[in-house]
Enzyme design. Structure first.
Site, PDB file in Angstrom:
ATOM      1  CD  GLU A  61      -3.129  -0.976   2.084  1.00 27.08           C
ATOM      2  OE1 GLU A  61      -2.722  -0.376   3.132  1.00 27.08           O
ATOM      3  OE2 GLU A  61      -4.014  -1.547   2.290  1.00 27.08           O
ATOM      4  CG  ASP A 205     -10.637   5.330 -21.953  1.00 28.46           C
ATOM      5  OD1 ASP A 205      -9.428   4.555 -22.223  1.00 28.46           O
ATOM      6  OD2 ASP A 205     -11.698   4.800 -21.567  1.00 28.46           O
ATOM      7  NE  ARG A 240      -8.634  -8.941 -18.421  1.00 30.50           N
ATOM      8  CZ  ARG A 240      -8.751  -8.835 -19.768  1.00 30.50           C
ATOM      9  NH1 ARG A 240      -8.395  -9.718 -20.669  1.00 30.50           N
ATOM     10  NH2 ARG A 240      -9.882  -8.047 -19.908  1.00 30.50           N
TER      11      ARG A 240
HETATM   12  C1  LIG Z   1     -12.106   2.631 -24.192  1.00 27.55           C
HETATM   13  C2  LIG Z   1     -12.198   1.760 -23.090  1.00 27.55           C
HETATM   14  N1  LIG Z   1     -11.933   2.200 -21.755  1.00 27.55           N
HETATM   15  C3  LIG Z   1     -12.016   1.707 -20.650  1.00 27.55           C
HETATM   16  C4  LIG Z   1     -12.394   0.069 -20.743  1.00 27.55           C
HETATM   17  C5  LIG Z   1     -12.605  -0.637 -19.329  1.00 27.55           C
HETATM   18  O1  LIG Z   1     -11.619  -1.518 -19.274  1.00 27.55           O
HETATM   19  P1  LIG Z   1     -11.720  -2.709 -18.354  1.00 27.55           P
HETATM   20  O2  LIG Z   1     -12.597  -3.940 -19.017  1.00 27.55           O
HETATM   21  O3  LIG Z   1     -10.554  -3.171 -18.233  1.00 27.55           O
HETATM   22  O4  LIG Z   1     -12.304  -2.158 -16.944  1.00 27.55           O
HETATM   23  C6  LIG Z   1     -12.366  -0.364 -21.901  1.00 27.55           C
HETATM   24  C7  LIG Z   1     -12.683  -1.880 -22.293  1.00 27.55           C
HETATM   25  O5  LIG Z   1     -13.002  -2.441 -23.046  1.00 27.55           O
HETATM   26  C8  LIG Z   1     -12.490   0.466 -22.961  1.00 27.55           C
HETATM   27  O6  LIG Z   1     -12.603  -0.085 -24.297  1.00 27.55           O
END
Ligand SMILES: Cc1ncc(COP(=O)(O)O)c(C=O)c1O
Length: 422
Positions: A61, A205, A240
């Site tokens: 942590e 993202d 992952r």
């Molecule tokens: C654009 C985007 N953001 C976030 C995620 C979320 O990832 P996780 O499935 O690891 O929570 C995904 C998953 O497919 C994604 O395509």
């Protein structure tokens, strides 16, 4: 007939043969099928060894240099290496590699920069966005006042003027730019100008496209955004996991949002595997790989068009395409299910303005990261398009599925899967 390596399962076999058998079967399935799920890949053996290492035994942590338990002399170095490599590749001031996956990374961003009830703007799920970009049944749509932009009805492309007008009208505090099912470039520069005009935070993202971004195969968000979030297991080809990168001014708030707000101890085995994947991603080979992902996607989209399929937006700029199977008299779910029986694995997906329900939409999402990791190129994409066409033209015919499955296996044997094949 080639079989995958099973020696690494010896210990599991001794303790829990049922699980060993199921892992082995899944390994064989991954080795013997054409995996076209756009969010999946094959990690290297090195990444898998780090994931299965003794690092899973350690609690840590806190952050490097400031932990709540002793015994961190090696863990700190591992996490710092992952952080430094991430910062260098994504060209951002600060990195946090502890989020447990992509959704928790996004959750941390909301937690750090907004109050519940604040307005957020993200891309509609059925138009290519992600659940965490404000979808109504996700925490992001439940806890925040979410408005969603869509692609244009005319050409199914992002319409930046319409997005700007929505931002001016709605005045969101945060705008999300990023895709799970949009086959074209995201213009982060235009999003940056919109966010600046309305005083919103801009979050990129890049979960799907992170590998393409860091190798210069997709426009780079880093000059325009407050935060970049990503998963580590898609084009990036790591374990992952999730991470984010941000401007220095947000670093303290975002780190606190991960620990102690949302999580306890980081998954050190995953952190090490992320570090290994980032080292691999800095290599010239990886750049070539990411370029080939796109060449393969373009070749597959073109070959499917030649087979008479409708490709949403007429093609792709990235690693994925959306195939509308309506003109073939099919729904996406039955099409994906028939293909799976033939060893060609993809997922059904909504297309923009889909008249069908999300559970049984009109399209297929098809991506090339995994087949490209096997070394397949444009020629193999033509073969895959032909198989897709044959299976879907004879959707009730088990004989076609069986024959294609056999041919799929023969091709897979020529392109051993990284991390699996002996
Ligand atoms: C654009 C985007 N953001 C976030 C995620 C979320 O990832 P996780 O499935 O690891 O929570 C995904 C998953 O497919 C994604 O395509």
């Amino acid at each position: 007939m080639s079989t995958v390596a099973v020696d690494a399962l010896d210990a599991i076999q001794a303790v829990d043969p049922e699980i060993a058998d199921l892992i082995h079967k899944e390994e064989q399935r991954q080795a013997d099928s054409i995996r076209l799920i756009a969010s999946e890949n094959y990690t290297s053996k090195a990444v898998m060894q780090a994931t299965g290492s003794v690092l899973t035994n350690k609690y840590s942590e806190g952050y490097p240099g400031k932990r709540y338990y002793e015994g961190q002399e090696f863990i700190d170095q591992i996490e710092q290496l992952a952080i430094d490599r991430a910062k260098a590749l994504f060209k951002m001031d600060h990195a946090n590699v502890q989020p447990l996956s992509g959704s928790p990374a996004n959750q941390a961003v909301y937690m750090a920069l907004l109050e519940p009830g604040d307005k957020v703007m993200g891309m509609h799920l059925a138009h290519g966005g992600h659940l965490t970009h404000g979808w109504k049944v996700n925490f992001s749509g439940k806890l925040f006042d979410s408005v969603q932009y869509t692609v244009s009805e005319k050409d199914h492309l992002l319409d930046y003027e319409a997005i700007r007008e929505m931002a001016i009208k709605e005045k969101p505090k945060m705008i999300w730019a990023g895709i799970s099912g949009y086959p074209r470039y995201v213009d982060f520069e235009k999003f940056g100008a919109i966010a600046k005009e309305v005083g919103a935070y801009l979050i990129a993202d890049v979960a799907h496209i992170s590998g393409l971004v860091i190798t210069g195969n997709h426009p780079d968000p880093s000059p325009y955004v407050d935060v970049i979030t990503t998963t580590t297991h898609k084009t990036l080809r790591g374990p992952r996991g999730g991470m984010f990168l941000c401007k220095e001014e947000h670093a303290a708030a975002l780190d606190k949002a991960v620990f102690p707000c949302l999580q306890g101890g980081p998954h050190n085995h995953t952190t090490a595997a992320i570090a290994v994947a980032l080292k691999e991603a800095a290599s010239p080979d990886y750049s070539v790989y990411c370029g080939q992902i796109i060449k393969n996607a373009k070749a597959l989209a073109a070959a499917l068009q030649e087979e008479g399929f409708d490709i949403v937006t007429g093609g792709t700029d990235n690693h994925l395409m959306l195939v509308d199977v309506t003109s073939k008299g099919l729904g996406g779910r039955e099409a994906a299910s028939a293909l799976n029986k033939a060893g060609v694995v993809c997922n059904s997906n909504a297309i923009p303005f889909d008249p069908r329900k999300p559970w049984d939409p009109s399209g297929l999402r098809i991506g090339t990261p995994a087949v490209t990791s096997r070394g397949m190129k444009e020629e193999e994409m033509k073969t895959i398009a032909k198989w897709i066409s044959e299976v879907l033209a004879n959707i009730q015919d088990e004989g076609t599925q069986t024959r294609v499955k056999r041919e799929v296996k023969e091709l897979c044997d020529q392109f051993p899967a990284p991390g699996i094949a002996s």
